[in-house]
Scaffold this motif. Structure first.
Motif, PDB file in Angstrom:
ATOM      1  N   VAL A 101       0.857  -1.190   0.000  1.00 31.02           N
ATOM      2  CA  VAL A 101       0.000   0.000   0.000  1.00 31.02           C
ATOM      3  C   VAL A 101       0.889   1.236   0.000  1.00 31.02           C
ATOM      4  O   VAL A 101       2.080   1.168   0.301  1.00 31.02           O
ATOM      5  N   LEU A 102       0.295   2.373  -0.333  1.00 24.51           N
ATOM      6  CA  LEU A 102       0.983   3.662  -0.270  1.00 24.51           C
ATOM      7  C   LEU A 102       0.299   4.509   0.785  1.00 24.51           C
ATOM      8  O   LEU A 102      -0.932   4.656   0.764  1.00 24.51           O
ATOM      9  N   LEU A 103       1.063   5.065   1.708  1.00 23.15           N
ATOM     10  CA  LEU A 103       0.509   5.862   2.801  1.00 23.15           C
ATOM     11  C   LEU A 103       0.708   7.341   2.517  1.00 23.15           C
ATOM     12  O   LEU A 103       1.780   7.758   2.081  1.00 23.15           O
ATOM     13  N   ASN A 104      -0.334   8.119   2.805  1.00 20.58           N
ATOM     14  CA  ASN A 104      -0.258   9.555   2.566  1.00 20.58           C
ATOM     15  C   ASN A 104      -1.123  10.270   3.599  1.00 20.58           C
ATOM     16  O   ASN A 104      -2.178   9.783   3.984  1.00 20.58           O
ATOM     17  N   GLY A 105      -0.670  11.417   4.039  1.00 19.84           N
ATOM     18  CA  GLY A 105      -1.488  12.243   4.923  1.00 19.84           C
ATOM     19  C   GLY A 105      -1.164  12.074   6.390  1.00 19.84           C
ATOM     20  O   GLY A 105      -0.022  11.809   6.773  1.00 19.84           O
ATOM     21  N   ASN A 106      -2.190  12.231   7.220  1.00 15.37           N
ATOM     22  CA  ASN A 106      -2.037  12.261   8.677  1.00 15.37           C
ATOM     23  C   ASN A 106      -1.325  11.036   9.222  1.00 15.37           C
ATOM     24  O   ASN A 106      -1.698   9.914   8.929  1.00 15.37           O
ATOM     25  N   GLY A 107      -0.329  11.267  10.054  1.00 15.65           N
ATOM     26  CA  GLY A 107       0.286  10.202  10.830  1.00 15.65           C
ATOM     27  C   GLY A 107       1.222   9.269  10.114  1.00 15.65           C
ATOM     28  O   GLY A 107       1.688   8.306  10.710  1.00 15.65           O
ATOM     29  N   THR A 108       1.538   9.515   8.861  1.00 17.96           N
ATOM     30  CA  THR A 108       2.447   8.603   8.165  1.00 17.96           C
ATOM     31  C   THR A 108       3.818   8.584   8.834  1.00 17.96           C
ATOM     32  O   THR A 108       4.493   7.559   8.841  1.00 17.96           O
ATOM     33  N   GLU A 109       4.209   9.695   9.431  1.00 14.66           N
ATOM     34  CA  GLU A 109       5.508   9.757  10.097  1.00 14.66           C
ATOM     35  C   GLU A 109       5.518   9.011  11.431  1.00 14.66           C
ATOM     36  O   GLU A 109       6.574   8.735  11.981  1.00 14.66           O
ATOM     37  N   THR A 110       4.340   8.666  11.956  1.00 17.78           N
ATOM     38  CA  THR A 110       4.282   7.940  13.233  1.00 17.78           C
ATOM     39  C   THR A 110       4.374   6.435  13.050  1.00 17.78           C
ATOM     40  O   THR A 110       4.482   5.716  14.041  1.00 17.78           O
ATOM     41  N   ALA A 111       4.330   5.967  11.814  1.00 14.90           N
ATOM     42  CA  ALA A 111       4.485   4.523  11.570  1.00 14.90           C
ATOM     43  C   ALA A 111       5.926   4.121  11.882  1.00 14.90           C
ATOM     44  O   ALA A 111       6.854   4.902  11.660  1.00 14.90           O
ATOM     45  N   LYS A 112       6.082   2.923  12.414  1.00 16.45           N
ATOM     46  CA  LYS A 112       7.436   2.441  12.702  1.00 16.45           C
ATOM     47  C   LYS A 112       8.230   2.392  11.405  1.00 16.45           C
ATOM     48  O   LYS A 112       7.673   2.122  10.335  1.00 16.45           O
ATOM     49  N   PRO A 113       9.520   2.634  11.480  1.00 20.99           N
ATOM     50  CA  PRO A 113      10.337   2.589  10.263  1.00 20.99           C
ATOM     51  C   PRO A 113      10.303   1.213   9.606  1.00 20.99           C
ATOM     52  O   PRO A 113      10.132   0.192  10.275  1.00 20.99           O
ATOM     53  N   MET A 114      10.508   1.210   8.307  1.00 19.96           N
ATOM     54  CA  MET A 114      10.501  -0.037   7.551  1.00 19.96           C
ATOM     55  C   MET A 114      11.742  -0.858   7.916  1.00 19.96           C
ATOM     56  O   MET A 114      12.841  -0.325   7.974  1.00 19.96           O
ATOM     57  N   THR A 115      11.536  -2.135   8.156  1.00 18.69           N
ATOM     58  CA  THR A 115      12.666  -3.024   8.454  1.00 18.69           C
ATOM     59  C   THR A 115      13.302  -3.477   7.144  1.00 18.69           C
ATOM     60  O   THR A 115      12.702  -3.361   6.065  1.00 18.69           O
ATOM     61  N   HIS A 116      14.508  -4.022   7.233  1.00 22.86           N
ATOM     62  CA  HIS A 116      15.181  -4.506   6.035  1.00 22.86           C
ATOM     63  C   HIS A 116      14.429  -5.676   5.407  1.00 22.86           C
ATOM     64  O   HIS A 116      14.423  -5.839   4.187  1.00 22.86           O
ATOM     65  N   VAL A 117      13.745  -6.468   6.214  1.00 27.23           N
ATOM     66  CA  VAL A 117      12.978  -7.602   5.684  1.00 27.23           C
ATOM     67  C   VAL A 117      11.780  -7.091   4.879  1.00 27.23           C
ATOM     68  O   VAL A 117      11.485  -7.601   3.794  1.00 27.23           O
ATOM     69  N   GLU A 118      11.091  -6.060   5.387  1.00 23.47           N
ATOM     70  CA  GLU A 118       9.961  -5.475   4.650  1.00 23.47           C
ATOM     71  C   GLU A 118      10.440  -4.880   3.331  1.00 23.47           C
ATOM     72  O   GLU A 118       9.809  -5.071   2.282  1.00 23.47           O
ATOM     73  N   ALA A 119      11.563  -4.186   3.351  1.00 24.84           N
ATOM     74  CA  ALA A 119      12.113  -3.601   2.121  1.00 24.84           C
ATOM     75  C   ALA A 119      12.476  -4.702   1.128  1.00 24.84           C
ATOM     76  O   ALA A 119      12.225  -4.556  -0.088  1.00 24.84           O
ATOM     77  N   ASN A 120      13.030  -5.805   1.605  1.00 17.21           N
ATOM     78  CA  ASN A 120      13.363  -6.927   0.722  1.00 17.21           C
ATOM     79  C   ASN A 120      12.109  -7.529   0.091  1.00 17.21           C
ATOM     80  O   ASN A 120      12.118  -7.891  -1.088  1.00 17.21           O
ATOM     81  N   MET A 121      11.022  -7.658   0.861  1.00 19.05           N
ATOM     82  CA  MET A 121       9.782  -8.212   0.325  1.00 19.05           C
ATOM     83  C   MET A 121       9.197  -7.292  -0.755  1.00 19.05           C
ATOM     84  O   MET A 121       8.725  -7.770  -1.793  1.00 19.05           O
ATOM     85  N   LEU A 122       9.231  -5.992  -0.524  1.00 19.45           N
ATOM     86  CA  LEU A 122       8.747  -5.055  -1.540  1.00 19.45           C
ATOM     87  C   LEU A 122       9.597  -5.167  -2.799  1.00 19.45           C
ATOM     88  O   LEU A 122       9.062  -5.221  -3.921  1.00 19.45           O
ATOM     89  N   ASP A 123      10.921  -5.214  -2.647  1.00 15.89           N
ATOM     90  CA  ASP A 123      11.812  -5.330  -3.811  1.00 15.89           C
ATOM     91  C   ASP A 123      11.616  -6.645  -4.553  1.00 15.89           C
ATOM     92  O   ASP A 123      11.677  -6.684  -5.784  1.00 15.89           O
ATOM     93  N   HIS A 124      11.368  -7.702  -3.807  1.00 11.89           N
ATOM     94  CA  HIS A 124      11.232  -9.027  -4.411  1.00 11.89           C
ATOM     95  C   HIS A 124       9.913  -9.180  -5.172  1.00 11.89           C
ATOM     96  O   HIS A 124       9.884  -9.790  -6.244  1.00 11.89           O
ATOM     97  N   TYR A 125       8.819  -8.639  -4.643  1.00 14.56           N
ATOM     98  CA  TYR A 125       7.499  -8.859  -5.235  1.00 14.56           C
ATOM     99  C   TYR A 125       7.074  -7.772  -6.228  1.00 14.56           C
ATOM    100  O   TYR A 125       6.234  -8.021  -7.073  1.00 14.56           O
TER     101      TYR A 125
END
Length: 176
Positions: free
Chosen positions: A114-138
């Motif tokens: 998903v793509l996040l925009n607007g209120n509170g996006t900065e309050t989400a926990k930072p992306m982990t390296h595993v999440e970044a790998n899954m996005l890159d892989h899929y």
């Protein structure tokens, strides 16, 4: 009998914590109200509103519970984000200088992009390296943006009230 026992336990708890709890004969979670000396707490205190935009551009406003993930919220409202597979948390950031490794698998599929925009996006926990790998892989490189996250990895916070969640076209996941 059980209600009388519950009422006595609740009174003892409320007296020790300066809370006044209003009990009815039958209380459901949506009806339960806990009153402090200065404030009344209700379900609205833990509910936020999310704006979901699907691939066709249709907008839908749905309530979400603080602490649940975006994926769980979409699943509650029959919004299909694709399959999800999540292991335990990989790590937990405890302070600016300490990140505790938890040795979980993290996300093991990247369909719930998903793509996040607007209120509170900065309050989400930072992306982990595993999440970044899954996005890159899929997903292809041109489909990933700085706002890209996996819906199963973003937990809702009070500051996210009114946040816009864009759902891109899904990957094909039903090929036998």
């Amino acid at each position: 009998m059980a209600l009388r026992h519950l009422a006595s336990k609740t009174r003892a708890f409320s007296q020790s914590n300066n809370l006044v709890v209003s009990l009815t004969k039958r209380s459901f979670s949506a009806d339960a109200v806990v009153k402090s000396e200065n404030r009344t707490f209700s379900v609205k205190d833990v509910t936020i509103s999310l704006n979901i935009v699907d691939p066709s551009g249709a907008r839908r406003q749905v309530p979400g519970l603080i602490g649940k993930s975006i994926y769980e919220t979409c699943q509650m409202h029959n919004i299909d984000l694709g399959p999800v597979s999540v292991g335990g948390a990989v790590e937990e950031i405890r302070s600016d200088t300490w990140t505790e490794p938890l040795y979980g698998e993290g996300p093991t599929a990247g369909y719930d992009h998903v793509l996040l925009n607007g209120n509170g996006t900065e309050t989400a926990k930072p992306m982990t390296h595993v999440e970044a790998n899954m996005l890159d892989h899929y997903w292809d490189e041109d489909e990933i943006f700085p706002e890209s996250r996996l819906a199963s990895q973003v937990l809702l916070t009070k500051q996210m009230d009114g946040m816009i969640v864009y759902v891109p076209d899904r990957l094909v996941d039903d090929i036998p």
